[in-house]
Scaffold this motif. Structure first.
Motif, PDB file in Angstrom:
ATOM      1  N   PHE A   1       0.834  -1.205   0.000  1.00  0.00           N
ATOM      2  CA  PHE A   1       0.000   0.000   0.000  1.00  0.00           C
ATOM      3  C   PHE A   1       0.867   1.254   0.000  1.00  0.00           C
ATOM      4  O   PHE A   1       0.613   2.210  -0.742  1.00  0.00           O
ATOM      5  N   TYR A   2       1.907   1.260   0.831  1.00  0.00           N
ATOM      6  CA  TYR A   2       2.809   2.404   0.883  1.00  0.00           C
ATOM      7  C   TYR A   2       3.538   2.590  -0.449  1.00  0.00           C
ATOM      8  O   TYR A   2       3.745   3.726  -0.905  1.00  0.00           O
ATOM      9  N   ALA A   3       3.937   1.491  -1.071  1.00  0.00           N
ATOM     10  CA  ALA A   3       4.665   1.587  -2.341  1.00  0.00           C
ATOM     11  C   ALA A   3       3.779   2.146  -3.449  1.00  0.00           C
ATOM     12  O   ALA A   3       4.216   2.984  -4.251  1.00  0.00           O
ATOM     13  N   VAL A   4       2.535   1.692  -3.507  1.00  0.00           N
ATOM     14  CA  VAL A   4       1.601   2.225  -4.506  1.00  0.00           C
ATOM     15  C   VAL A   4       1.342   3.710  -4.246  1.00  0.00           C
ATOM     16  O   VAL A   4       1.307   4.522  -5.179  1.00  0.00           O
ATOM     17  N   ALA A   5       1.177   4.062  -2.969  1.00  0.00           N
ATOM     18  CA  ALA A   5       0.980   5.478  -2.629  1.00  0.00           C
ATOM     19  C   ALA A   5       2.175   6.316  -3.055  1.00  0.00           C
ATOM     20  O   ALA A   5       2.018   7.456  -3.523  1.00  0.00           O
ATOM     21  N   THR A   6       3.383   5.753  -2.930  1.00  0.00           N
ATOM     22  CA  THR A   6       4.587   6.467  -3.359  1.00  0.00           C
ATOM     23  C   THR A   6       4.514   6.814  -4.838  1.00  0.00           C
ATOM     24  O   THR A   6       4.798   7.946  -5.240  1.00  0.00           O
ATOM     25  N   GLY A   7       4.134   5.836  -5.661  1.00  0.00           N
ATOM     26  CA  GLY A   7       4.050   6.075  -7.095  1.00  0.00           C
ATOM     27  C   GLY A   7       2.975   7.082  -7.470  1.00  0.00           C
ATOM     28  O   GLY A   7       3.199   7.970  -8.302  1.00  0.00           O
ATOM     29  N   VAL A   8       1.809   6.947  -6.853  1.00  0.00           N
ATOM     30  CA  VAL A   8       0.714   7.877  -7.152  1.00  0.00           C
ATOM     31  C   VAL A   8       1.090   9.302  -6.759  1.00  0.00           C
ATOM     32  O   VAL A   8       0.877  10.257  -7.526  1.00  0.00           O
ATOM     33  N   LEU A   9       1.662   9.462  -5.577  1.00  0.00           N
ATOM     34  CA  LEU A   9       2.041  10.799  -5.108  1.00  0.00           C
ATOM     35  C   LEU A   9       3.169  11.377  -5.947  1.00  0.00           C
ATOM     36  O   LEU A   9       3.208  12.594  -6.190  1.00  0.00           O
ATOM     37  N   ALA A  10       4.081  10.529  -6.413  1.00  0.00           N
ATOM     38  CA  ALA A  10       5.157  11.016  -7.281  1.00  0.00           C
ATOM     39  C   ALA A  10       4.594  11.550  -8.592  1.00  0.00           C
ATOM     40  O   ALA A  10       5.008  12.611  -9.080  1.00  0.00           O
ATOM     41  N   GLY A  11       3.643  10.814  -9.171  1.00  0.00           N
ATOM     42  CA  GLY A  11       3.024  11.288 -10.403  1.00  0.00           C
ATOM     43  C   GLY A  11       2.284  12.594 -10.203  1.00  0.00           C
ATOM     44  O   GLY A  11       2.330  13.497 -11.049  1.00  0.00           O
ATOM     45  N   MET A  12       1.606  12.742  -9.073  1.00  0.00           N
ATOM     46  CA  MET A  12       0.882  13.984  -8.780  1.00  0.00           C
ATOM     47  C   MET A  12       1.862  15.135  -8.547  1.00  0.00           C
ATOM     48  O   MET A  12       1.616  16.266  -8.994  1.00  0.00           O
ATOM     49  N   GLN A  13       2.975  14.849  -7.865  1.00  0.00           N
ATOM     50  CA  GLN A  13       3.962  15.903  -7.631  1.00  0.00           C
ATOM     51  C   GLN A  13       4.570  16.399  -8.946  1.00  0.00           C
ATOM     52  O   GLN A  13       4.626  17.617  -9.192  1.00  0.00           O
ATOM     53  N   LEU A  14       5.015  15.473  -9.790  1.00  0.00           N
ATOM     54  CA  LEU A  14       5.651  15.879 -11.036  1.00  0.00           C
ATOM     55  C   LEU A  14       4.646  16.496 -11.999  1.00  0.00           C
ATOM     56  O   LEU A  14       4.991  17.406 -12.767  1.00  0.00           O
ATOM     57  N   GLY A  15       3.408  16.018 -11.963  1.00  0.00           N
ATOM     58  CA  GLY A  15       2.387  16.640 -12.791  1.00  0.00           C
ATOM     59  C   GLY A  15       2.143  18.085 -12.398  1.00  0.00           C
ATOM     60  O   GLY A  15       1.978  18.960 -13.254  1.00  0.00           O
ATOM     61  N   THR A  16       2.145  18.354 -11.091  1.00  0.00           N
ATOM     62  CA  THR A  16       1.953  19.725 -10.606  1.00  0.00           C
ATOM     63  C   THR A  16       3.134  20.611 -10.983  1.00  0.00           C
ATOM     64  O   THR A  16       2.955  21.751 -11.438  1.00  0.00           O
ATOM     65  N   VAL A  17       4.354  20.091 -10.806  1.00  0.00           N
ATOM     66  CA  VAL A  17       5.551  20.866 -11.171  1.00  0.00           C
ATOM     67  C   VAL A  17       5.590  21.126 -12.672  1.00  0.00           C
ATOM     68  O   VAL A  17       5.946  22.224 -13.120  1.00  0.00           O
ATOM     69  N   GLY A  18       5.203  20.113 -13.451  1.00  0.00           N
ATOM     70  CA  GLY A  18       5.171  20.300 -14.901  1.00  0.00           C
ATOM     71  C   GLY A  18       4.168  21.365 -15.326  1.00  0.00           C
ATOM     72  O   GLY A  18       4.415  22.120 -16.273  1.00  0.00           O
ATOM     73  N   TRP A  19       3.059  21.449 -14.625  1.00  0.00           N
ATOM     74  CA  TRP A  19       2.071  22.484 -14.940  1.00  0.00           C
ATOM     75  C   TRP A  19       2.597  23.870 -14.609  1.00  0.00           C
ATOM     76  O   TRP A  19       2.262  24.854 -15.286  1.00  0.00           O
ATOM     77  N   LEU A  20       3.458  23.980 -13.610  1.00  0.00           N
ATOM     78  CA  LEU A  20       4.012  25.273 -13.187  1.00  0.00           C
ATOM     79  C   LEU A  20       5.258  25.684 -13.954  1.00  0.00           C
ATOM     80  O   LEU A  20       5.776  26.783 -13.734  1.00  0.00           O
ATOM     81  N   ARG A  21       5.772  24.827 -14.833  1.00  0.00           N
ATOM     82  CA  ARG A  21       7.100  25.059 -15.406  1.00  0.00           C
ATOM     83  C   ARG A  21       7.208  26.337 -16.222  1.00  0.00           C
ATOM     84  O   ARG A  21       8.293  26.899 -16.341  1.00  0.00           O
ATOM     85  N   SER A  22       6.101  26.802 -16.777  1.00  0.00           N
ATOM     86  CA  SER A  22       6.165  28.000 -17.619  1.00  0.00           C
ATOM     87  C   SER A  22       6.102  29.293 -16.822  1.00  0.00           C
ATOM     88  O   SER A  22       6.322  30.376 -17.375  1.00  0.00           O
ATOM     89  N   SER A  23       5.827  29.217 -15.519  1.00  0.00           N
ATOM     90  CA  SER A  23       5.646  30.444 -14.743  1.00  0.00           C
ATOM     91  C   SER A  23       6.443  30.498 -13.449  1.00  0.00           C
ATOM     92  O   SER A  23       6.733  31.592 -12.953  1.00  0.00           O
ATOM     93  N   ILE A  24       6.821  29.344 -12.879  1.00  0.00           N
ATOM     94  CA  ILE A  24       7.498  29.313 -11.588  1.00  0.00           C
ATOM     95  C   ILE A  24       8.823  28.580 -11.721  1.00  0.00           C
ATOM     96  O   ILE A  24       8.906  27.515 -12.344  1.00  0.00           O
ATOM     97  N   SER A  25       9.877  29.149 -11.125  1.00  0.00           N
ATOM     98  CA  SER A  25      11.199  28.530 -11.166  1.00  0.00           C
ATOM     99  C   SER A  25      11.200  27.210 -10.403  1.00  0.00           C
ATOM    100  O   SER A  25      10.589  27.091  -9.333  1.00  0.00           O
ATOM    101  N   PRO A  26      11.889  26.186 -10.922  1.00  0.00           N
ATOM    102  CA  PRO A  26      11.957  24.902 -10.196  1.00  0.00           C
ATOM    103  C   PRO A  26      12.670  25.032  -8.850  1.00  0.00           C
ATOM    104  O   PRO A  26      12.379  24.284  -7.916  1.00  0.00           O
ATOM    105  N   TYR A  27      13.588  26.007  -8.742  1.00  0.00           N
ATOM    106  CA  TYR A  27      14.309  26.197  -7.482  1.00  0.00           C
ATOM    107  C   TYR A  27      13.385  26.799  -6.411  1.00  0.00           C
ATOM    108  O   TYR A  27      13.527  26.500  -5.231  1.00  0.00           O
ATOM    109  N   GLU A  28      12.453  27.622  -6.855  1.00  0.00           N
ATOM    110  CA  GLU A  28      11.474  28.171  -5.922  1.00  0.00           C
ATOM    111  C   GLU A  28      10.556  27.075  -5.393  1.00  0.00           C
ATOM    112  O   GLU A  28      10.224  27.034  -4.195  1.00  0.00           O
ATOM    113  N   ILE A  29      10.155  26.156  -6.280  1.00  0.00           N
ATOM    114  CA  ILE A  29       9.324  25.040  -5.850  1.00  0.00           C
ATOM    115  C   ILE A  29      10.094  24.155  -4.881  1.00  0.00           C
ATOM    116  O   ILE A  29       9.548  23.682  -3.877  1.00  0.00           O
TER     117      ILE A  29
END
Length: 335
Positions: free
Chosen positions: A49-77
């Motif tokens: 359960f923890y391992a599956v949660a890790t993958g799901v949360l990783a996808g959500m994290q990178l999806g959010t960062v990818g959506w912000l890439r055109s306006s927010i610096s990755p170092y700020e995130i």
């Protein structure tokens, strides 16, 4: 008590109550046993359960960062991510008497450094390439982490595991579409994808090392998610602060959604970090690594729905193969 003989004496209602009481007392153990059985299953498979949660949360994290890439610096995130990590530690009830050696603390510091460098490389990679492709390369953890787990921890590798590796690797190749195998798009786009792929490979290397360090702490029975989170938070804030001061860049969010998305990315990272440390306490490196690749289809969905970056057929086939390798790992664990 004989209810038939006492009916004229008004005792039938008493007997009826006794029967209902007896039936209820017989039903209680059944309900309790079912609850205990459910708790036993959850406890037995909590690492999964923890391992599956890790993958799901990783996808959500990178999806959010990818959506912000055109306006927010990755170092700020990354800086906000570190702050969220450290703030969350305040709510932890630290237990006295933990006996950590110098080697344990070195592993924690190493985990914080490698995890932070890996995620920072991912954030930078997302500035150049598609979210799904970067996630597919970055979280192609089963092969390198399991090989290291075999040599360092003597964790066994079976023929079935090798089959999972092959399916997973084919899926990753189809998603990444290396230029020397797939001639697609313009040269500038191919160059950006190549730069993003290189950064993703660097990120993969650091993340695998962090997984091995966390697993080593589990073998020593000194794995503490709160301490691992503290190490990641301190390194994230220090590294991001130095980069931001050097580049003199700080992007102010222009919309409410961006304001919410920045701490959301850090929160997904925090929960994912806690999940992977807990998963490695109960499961082998192979199991956690394969299940973590569920982040690939999650990031593809976010990329298509939020960023409107629709993947091509080849990438979809690759993501399906990654999911098959994940399901295969679950079936292998089935009793």
């Amino acid at each position: 008590m004989d209810c038939r003989g006492d009916e004229r004496n008004g005792s039938s209602s008493v007997c009826s109550d006794e029967r209902r009481s007896t039936d209820a007392s017989m039903q209680e153990p059944v309900a309790l046993n079912a609850l205990y059985a459910l708790c036993g299953v959850i406890s037995r498979y909590r690492g999964i359960f923890y391992a599956v949660a890790t993958g799901v949360l990783a996808g959500m994290q990178l999806g959010t960062v990818g959506w912000l890439r055109s306006s927010i610096s990755p170092y700020e995130i990354m800086f906000c991510r570190g702050i969220i990590y450290l703030v969350s530690v305040v709510s932890v009830s630290w237990s006295a008497g933990a006996d950590y050696t110098i080697a344990d603390m070195a592993c924690y510091i190493g985990y914080g450094v490698t995890n932070t460098l890996g995620m920072l490389a991912v954030y930078v990679a997302l500035q150049y390439a598609h979210i799904g492709n970067i996630t597919a390369i970055t979280y192609n953890l089963p092969i390198p982490s399991t090989i290291l787990g075999f040599f360092i921890f003597n964790e066994g590798i079976t023929v079935y595991d090798i089959l999972l590796f092959a399916i997973n690797l084919i899926g990753i190749v189809l998603v990444a579409k290396p230029p020397f195998l797939f001639k697609m798009g313009e040269d500038s786009e191919n160059l950006d994808e190549f730069v993003g792929a290189v950064m993703a490979v660097i990120a993969l290397s650091f993340i695998v090392i962090s997984i091995i360090l966390s697993r080593k702490l589990s073998y020593r029975e000194h794995a503490d998610p709160a301490l691992a989170t503290t190490a990641c938070g301190m390194v994230s804030v220090l590294l991001a602060s130095c980069i931001l001061l050097y580049t003199q860049t700080w992007d102010t969010p222009s919309t409410f959604l961006e304001t919410v998305a920045i701490p959301s990315a850090g929160t997904f990272g925090l929960l994912g970090n806690l999940s992977i440390v807990l998963a490695l306490k109960y499961e082998r490196v192979l199991t956690v690594s394969v299940l973590g690749t569920i982040s690939v289809p999650v990031s593809f969905i976010i990329s298509a729905v939020v960023v409107h970056d629709i993947p091509d057929v080849i990438s979809v086939v690759g993501a399906i193969l990654v999911c098959i390798s994940t399901c295969g790992c679950l079936f292998r664990r089935a009793p």
